[in-house]
Design a protein around this motif. Structure first.
Motif, PDB file in Angstrom:
ATOM      1  N   ARG A 112       0.558  -1.232   0.007  1.00  0.00           N
ATOM      2  CA  ARG A 112      -0.245  -0.221   0.119  1.00  0.00           C
ATOM      3  C   ARG A 112       0.095   1.149  -0.310  1.00  0.00           C
ATOM      4  O   ARG A 112       0.299   2.095  -0.662  1.00  0.00           O
ATOM      5  CB  ARG A 112      -1.127   0.135   1.104  1.00  0.00           C
ATOM      6  N   LEU A 155      -5.879  10.158  -0.399  1.00  0.00           N
ATOM      7  CA  LEU A 155      -5.141   8.709   0.096  1.00  0.00           C
ATOM      8  C   LEU A 155      -5.402   8.543   1.289  1.00  0.00           C
ATOM      9  O   LEU A 155      -5.994   6.867   1.532  1.00  0.00           O
ATOM     10  CB  LEU A 155      -3.606   9.391  -0.225  1.00  0.00           C
ATOM     11  N   PRO A 161       1.322   9.123   3.713  1.00  0.00           N
ATOM     12  CA  PRO A 161       0.517  10.275   3.223  1.00  0.00           C
ATOM     13  C   PRO A 161       0.634  11.266   3.976  1.00  0.00           C
ATOM     14  O   PRO A 161       0.053  12.458   4.215  1.00  0.00           O
ATOM     15  CB  PRO A 161      -1.085   9.609   2.422  1.00  0.00           C
ATOM     16  N   ILE A 213      -5.672   1.280  -5.452  1.00  0.00           N
ATOM     17  CA  ILE A 213      -4.240   1.159  -4.572  1.00  0.00           C
ATOM     18  C   ILE A 213      -4.352  -0.645  -5.301  1.00  0.00           C
ATOM     19  O   ILE A 213      -3.606  -1.650  -4.861  1.00  0.00           O
ATOM     20  CB  ILE A 213      -4.946   1.142  -3.460  1.00  0.00           C
ATOM     21  N   GLU A 273       0.648   3.692  -2.582  1.00  0.00           N
ATOM     22  CA  GLU A 273       0.413   5.758  -2.567  1.00  0.00           C
ATOM     23  C   GLU A 273       1.644   6.513  -2.672  1.00  0.00           C
ATOM     24  O   GLU A 273       1.156   7.980  -3.017  1.00  0.00           O
ATOM     25  CB  GLU A 273       0.139   5.498  -0.918  1.00  0.00           C
TER      26      GLU A 273
END
Length: 195
Positions: free
Chosen positions: A30, A149, A137, A83, A34
């Motif tokens: 992930r 995000l 993020p 994602i 991101e």
């Protein structure tokens, strides 16, 4: 002797790793996606509004992960869908395999090893990585990218998704059955008897 060889190999690998390898060590698949989304929005190749990613057409990337992100949203897609799609893509599988071969990720569960954590900490203390790669993020400045995000939430697969749907259906059924009485009138708890 084996331990020092493994440590030396991880230190030598540190110079060959890019930001996406460090993102994988910091937060898994992930975090890699991101980080690619942030990098692409900074380059102007993607725009992120609310929770939707849109390509702008100005692609200057040469990295496989960034290409996978752009390919995952040909027109406009929800951030979470991108994602999920890129998280299962070949470039991320290749990156994970490379990190396992270097001894920075464990083989089976893909967790960061002690050598990987040391290497990540050294890179973070040097300041050679953007903060969002290491910390996620949440460290971005307030704006559409940070909001998009952070508001992207995964939808559970299989049983979790089914249970979520069943819960919503039961809530709807429960609300409608308490609003009216079985006979169609308003239920007050008393009975009306006629003589």
């Amino acid at each position: 002797m084996t331990r020092s060889w493994g440590r030396r190999r991880a230190q030598e690998a540190g110079g060959a790793l890019d930001r996406y390898a460090y993102a994988f060590l910091a937060g898994g698949r992930r975090r890699v996606v991101e980080s690619a989304v942030v990098a692409l929005t900074e380059q102007g190749a993607l725009s992120l509004r609310a929770t939707r990613l849109r390509p702008t057409g100005a692609v200057q990337s040469t990295h496989a992960v960034e290409y996978a992100v752009i390919a995952a949203c040909p027109r406009s897609k929800r951030v979470q869908e991108v994602i999920d799609t890129v998280g299962r893509s070949q470039p991320l599988d290749d990156l994970a395999r490379q990190l396992v071969c270097l001894g920075l990720l464990s083989g089976r569960r893909r967790r960061t090893t002690r050598a990987g954590r040391r290497l990540l900490a050294a890179a973070a203390s040097e300041g050679s990585l953007p903060r969002y790669v290491v910390e996620g993020p949440a460290v971005l400045a307030t704006g559409p990218v940070r909001h998009g995000l952070l508001s992207a939430t995964p939808i559970p697969d299989g049983l979790g998704r089914t249970l979520r749907r069943m819960g919503k259906a039961l809530d709807d059924d429960h609300r409608s059955s308490t609003d009216s009485a079985p006979g169609g009138g308003i239920g007050c708890g008393g009975s009306s008897g006629g003589d």
